[in-house]
Motif scaffolding. Structure first.
Motif, PDB file in Angstrom:
ATOM      1  N   ARG A 204     -34.720  40.374 -60.461  1.00  0.00           N
ATOM      2  CA  ARG A 204     -34.407  39.857 -59.122  1.00  0.00           C
ATOM      3  C   ARG A 204     -33.590  40.879 -58.346  1.00  0.00           C
ATOM      4  NH1 ARG A 204     -36.442  34.975 -60.130  1.00  0.00           N
ATOM      5  NH2 ARG A 204     -36.146  34.219 -62.238  1.00  0.00           N
ATOM      6  N   VAL A 205     -33.761  40.873 -57.032  1.00  0.00           N
ATOM      7  CA  VAL A 205     -33.103  41.867 -56.188  1.00  0.00           C
ATOM      8  C   VAL A 205     -32.485  41.179 -54.972  1.00  0.00           C
ATOM      9  CG1 VAL A 205     -33.432  43.986 -54.845  1.00  0.00           C
ATOM     10  CG2 VAL A 205     -34.800  43.606 -56.891  1.00  0.00           C
ATOM     11  N   LEU A 206     -31.278  41.613 -54.638  1.00  0.00           N
ATOM     12  CA  LEU A 206     -30.600  41.189 -53.413  1.00  0.00           C
ATOM     13  C   LEU A 206     -30.482  42.422 -52.537  1.00  0.00           C
ATOM     14  CD1 LEU A 206     -29.053  38.934 -51.891  1.00  0.00           C
ATOM     15  CD2 LEU A 206     -26.982  39.753 -53.025  1.00  0.00           C
TER      16      LEU A 206
ATOM     17  N   LYS B 125     -28.527  34.737 -60.528  1.00  0.00           N
ATOM     18  CA  LYS B 125     -28.185  34.912 -61.947  1.00  0.00           C
ATOM     19  C   LYS B 125     -28.533  33.661 -62.741  1.00  0.00           C
ATOM     20  CE  LYS B 125     -24.723  38.535 -61.800  1.00  0.00           C
ATOM     21  NZ  LYS B 125     -23.291  38.870 -61.908  1.00  0.00           N
ATOM     22  N   ASN B 126     -28.414  32.503 -62.119  1.00  0.00           N
ATOM     23  CA  ASN B 126     -28.753  31.249 -62.802  1.00  0.00           C
ATOM     24  C   ASN B 126     -30.255  31.117 -63.056  1.00  0.00           C
ATOM     25  OD1 ASN B 126     -26.148  30.311 -63.136  1.00  0.00           O
ATOM     26  ND2 ASN B 126     -26.129  29.246 -61.176  1.00  0.00           N
ATOM     27  N   LEU B 127     -31.057  31.911 -62.348  1.00  0.00           N
ATOM     28  CA  LEU B 127     -32.509  31.912 -62.556  1.00  0.00           C
ATOM     29  C   LEU B 127     -32.931  32.934 -63.602  1.00  0.00           C
ATOM     30  CD1 LEU B 127     -33.754  31.901 -58.834  1.00  0.00           C
ATOM     31  CD2 LEU B 127     -33.482  29.924 -60.346  1.00  0.00           C
ATOM     32  N   GLU B 128     -31.954  33.666 -64.125  1.00  0.00           N
ATOM     33  CA  GLU B 128     -32.175  34.813 -65.000  1.00  0.00           C
ATOM     34  C   GLU B 128     -33.218  34.605 -66.095  1.00  0.00           C
ATOM     35  OE1 GLU B 128     -29.003  36.881 -67.580  1.00  0.00           O
ATOM     36  OE2 GLU B 128     -28.428  37.177 -65.490  1.00  0.00           O
ATOM     37  N   ASN B 129     -33.174  33.485 -66.775  1.00  0.00           N
ATOM     38  CA  ASN B 129     -34.065  33.263 -67.910  1.00  0.00           C
ATOM     39  C   ASN B 129     -35.399  32.646 -67.512  1.00  0.00           C
ATOM     40  OD1 ASN B 129     -32.135  34.303 -69.651  1.00  0.00           O
ATOM     41  ND2 ASN B 129     -31.099  32.333 -69.769  1.00  0.00           N
ATOM     42  N   SER B 130     -35.619  32.505 -66.225  1.00  0.00           N
ATOM     43  CA  SER B 130     -36.865  31.923 -65.736  1.00  0.00           C
ATOM     44  C   SER B 130     -37.799  33.041 -65.275  1.00  0.00           C
ATOM     45  CB  SER B 130     -36.566  30.985 -64.565  1.00  0.00           C
ATOM     46  OG  SER B 130     -37.755  30.586 -63.948  1.00  0.00           O
ATOM     47  N   SER B 131     -39.067  32.922 -65.623  1.00  0.00           N
ATOM     48  CA  SER B 131     -40.021  33.939 -65.192  1.00  0.00           C
ATOM     49  C   SER B 131     -40.549  33.628 -63.793  1.00  0.00           C
ATOM     50  CB  SER B 131     -41.183  34.023 -66.178  1.00  0.00           C
ATOM     51  OG  SER B 131     -41.842  32.772 -66.233  1.00  0.00           O
ATOM     52  N   THR B 132     -40.236  32.437 -63.301  1.00  0.00           N
ATOM     53  CA  THR B 132     -40.688  32.052 -61.958  1.00  0.00           C
ATOM     54  C   THR B 132     -39.508  32.037 -61.004  1.00  0.00           C
ATOM     55  OG1 THR B 132     -40.358  29.723 -62.418  1.00  0.00           O
ATOM     56  CG2 THR B 132     -42.545  30.621 -62.893  1.00  0.00           C
ATOM     57  N   GLY B 133     -39.782  31.701 -59.783  1.00  0.00           N
ATOM     58  CA  GLY B 133     -38.712  31.554 -58.803  1.00  0.00           C
ATOM     59  C   GLY B 133     -38.555  32.750 -57.898  1.00  0.00           C
ATOM     60  N   ILE B 134     -37.511  32.714 -57.140  1.00  0.00           N
ATOM     61  CA  ILE B 134     -37.234  33.712 -56.119  1.00  0.00           C
ATOM     62  C   ILE B 134     -36.942  35.065 -56.783  1.00  0.00           C
ATOM     63  CG2 ILE B 134     -35.708  34.324 -54.212  1.00  0.00           C
ATOM     64  CD1 ILE B 134     -35.156  31.216 -53.986  1.00  0.00           C
ATOM     65  N   LYS B 135     -37.648  36.096 -56.345  1.00  0.00           N
ATOM     66  CA  LYS B 135     -37.450  37.451 -56.881  1.00  0.00           C
ATOM     67  C   LYS B 135     -36.644  38.322 -55.924  1.00  0.00           C
ATOM     68  CE  LYS B 135     -39.915  37.006 -60.650  1.00  0.00           C
ATOM     69  NZ  LYS B 135     -39.255  36.934 -61.932  1.00  0.00           N
ATOM     70  N   LEU B 136     -36.764  38.036 -54.620  1.00  0.00           N
ATOM     71  CA  LEU B 136     -36.083  38.857 -53.614  1.00  0.00           C
ATOM     72  C   LEU B 136     -35.398  37.961 -52.594  1.00  0.00           C
ATOM     73  CD1 LEU B 136     -35.588  41.571 -51.989  1.00  0.00           C
ATOM     74  CD2 LEU B 136     -37.685  40.985 -50.771  1.00  0.00           C
TER      75      LEU B 136
ATOM     76  N   VAL C  34     -30.376  48.760 -46.240  1.00  0.00           N
ATOM     77  CA  VAL C  34     -29.097  49.449 -46.213  1.00  0.00           C
ATOM     78  C   VAL C  34     -28.449  49.478 -47.597  1.00  0.00           C
ATOM     79  CG1 VAL C  34     -26.782  49.419 -45.168  1.00  0.00           C
ATOM     80  CG2 VAL C  34     -28.767  48.760 -43.798  1.00  0.00           C
ATOM     81  N   GLU C  35     -28.545  48.367 -48.324  1.00  0.00           N
ATOM     82  CA  GLU C  35     -27.951  48.242 -49.659  1.00  0.00           C
ATOM     83  C   GLU C  35     -28.892  47.418 -50.541  1.00  0.00           C
ATOM     84  OE1 GLU C  35     -25.086  49.412 -50.913  1.00  0.00           O
ATOM     85  OE2 GLU C  35     -24.146  50.157 -49.083  1.00  0.00           O
ATOM     86  N   GLU C  36     -28.693  47.545 -51.856  1.00  0.00           N
ATOM     87  CA  GLU C  36     -29.511  46.775 -52.795  1.00  0.00           C
ATOM     88  C   GLU C  36     -28.716  46.533 -54.072  1.00  0.00           C
ATOM     89  OE1 GLU C  36     -33.895  47.545 -53.404  1.00  0.00           O
ATOM     90  OE2 GLU C  36     -33.096  48.435 -55.245  1.00  0.00           O
ATOM     91  N   ILE C  37     -28.826  45.309 -54.589  1.00  0.00           N
ATOM     92  CA  ILE C  37     -28.214  44.970 -55.871  1.00  0.00           C
ATOM     93  C   ILE C  37     -29.321  44.436 -56.769  1.00  0.00           C
ATOM     94  CG2 ILE C  37     -26.574  43.474 -57.088  1.00  0.00           C
ATOM     95  CD1 ILE C  37     -24.910  43.372 -54.490  1.00  0.00           C
ATOM     96  N   LYS C  38     -29.481  45.070 -57.921  1.00  0.00           N
ATOM     97  CA  LYS C  38     -30.466  44.591 -58.901  1.00  0.00           C
ATOM     98  C   LYS C  38     -29.775  43.579 -59.813  1.00  0.00           C
ATOM     99  CE  LYS C  38     -33.369  48.736 -58.916  1.00  0.00           C
ATOM    100  NZ  LYS C  38     -34.141  48.307 -57.803  1.00  0.00           N
ATOM    101  N   ILE C  39     -30.449  42.458 -60.016  1.00  0.00           N
ATOM    102  CA  ILE C  39     -29.916  41.383 -60.845  1.00  0.00           C
ATOM    103  C   ILE C  39     -30.862  41.198 -62.019  1.00  0.00           C
ATOM    104  CG2 ILE C  39     -29.367  38.903 -60.846  1.00  0.00           C
ATOM    105  CD1 ILE C  39     -28.699  39.334 -57.804  1.00  0.00           C
TER     106      ILE C  39
END
Length: 188
Positions: free
Chosen positions: A15-17, A152-163, A6-11
């Protein structure tokens, strides 16, 4: 039931919410979040549906865990559901006091656990907004804002949650989340 975005926010950081209307038990993600009670007895609501569709093993593993504090999370396998695991997150009941803080702690607890387990994708319902009576608009505001901040706190990490997706059933709850997504989108 077919799910739809329904909606999407790109971070930043890729990363995407997303906001999805649909049945969380059908989501093909690394982990789905179960809005659980402290005793991990999954009888009704989303929790009951997860056990009915995923199999008795989910309740059996939950029984072995036992008690989980409000604002905390535990993890079990997913039975026959398409996800890899289920994170059982205990949100607050309205009227117990400090509900907003407890809901913030609950969403961060499940996101942290997903991160520690190496999840790339998670699906989360409107924690505490059903039988626990948390107002849907306050629930949406806290969950969306805390999740954006976490990502946003994961911003500089290449790993972790993407979606991270909020998987919502019910028109009123969906509208509350749509409102928060609209408010939270970066202005272009």
């Amino acid at each position: 039931m077919n799910s739809k975005v329904v909606e999407e926010i790109k971070i930043k950081g890729g990363r995407v919410l997303t906001l999805v209307e649909g049945d969380i038990t059908e989501r093909n993600v690394d982990g789905i979040v179960n809005p659980a009670n402290s005793y991990l007895q999954h009888g009704g609501g989303v929790a009951g549906t997860i056990v009915r569709k995923g199999g008795r093993i989910i309740q059996e593993e939950s029984d072995k865990i036992g008690f989980v504090q409000v604002g905390s999370s535990a993890i079990t396998s997913s039975g026959i559901l398409p996800c890899k695991a289920i994170i059982h997150t205990v949100g607050p009941r309205m009227g117990e006091g400090y509900e907003d803080e407890k809901l913030s702690k609950a969403i961060n607890s499940c996101l942290e656990l997903g991160l520690r387990k190496g999840f790339k994708s998670m699906s989360i319902p409107a924690i505490s907004s059903g039988i626990f009576g948390f107002p849907k608009d306050r629930c949406a505001k806290i969950l969306v804002n805390e999740t954006i901040s976490f990502l946003k706190n994961l911003e500089n990490s290449s790993t972790g949650i993407k979606l991270v997706e909020f998987c919502i059933l019910g028109k009123d709850t969906l509208q509350a989340f749509q409102y928060e997504f609209e408010k939270s989108k970066p202005q272009s």
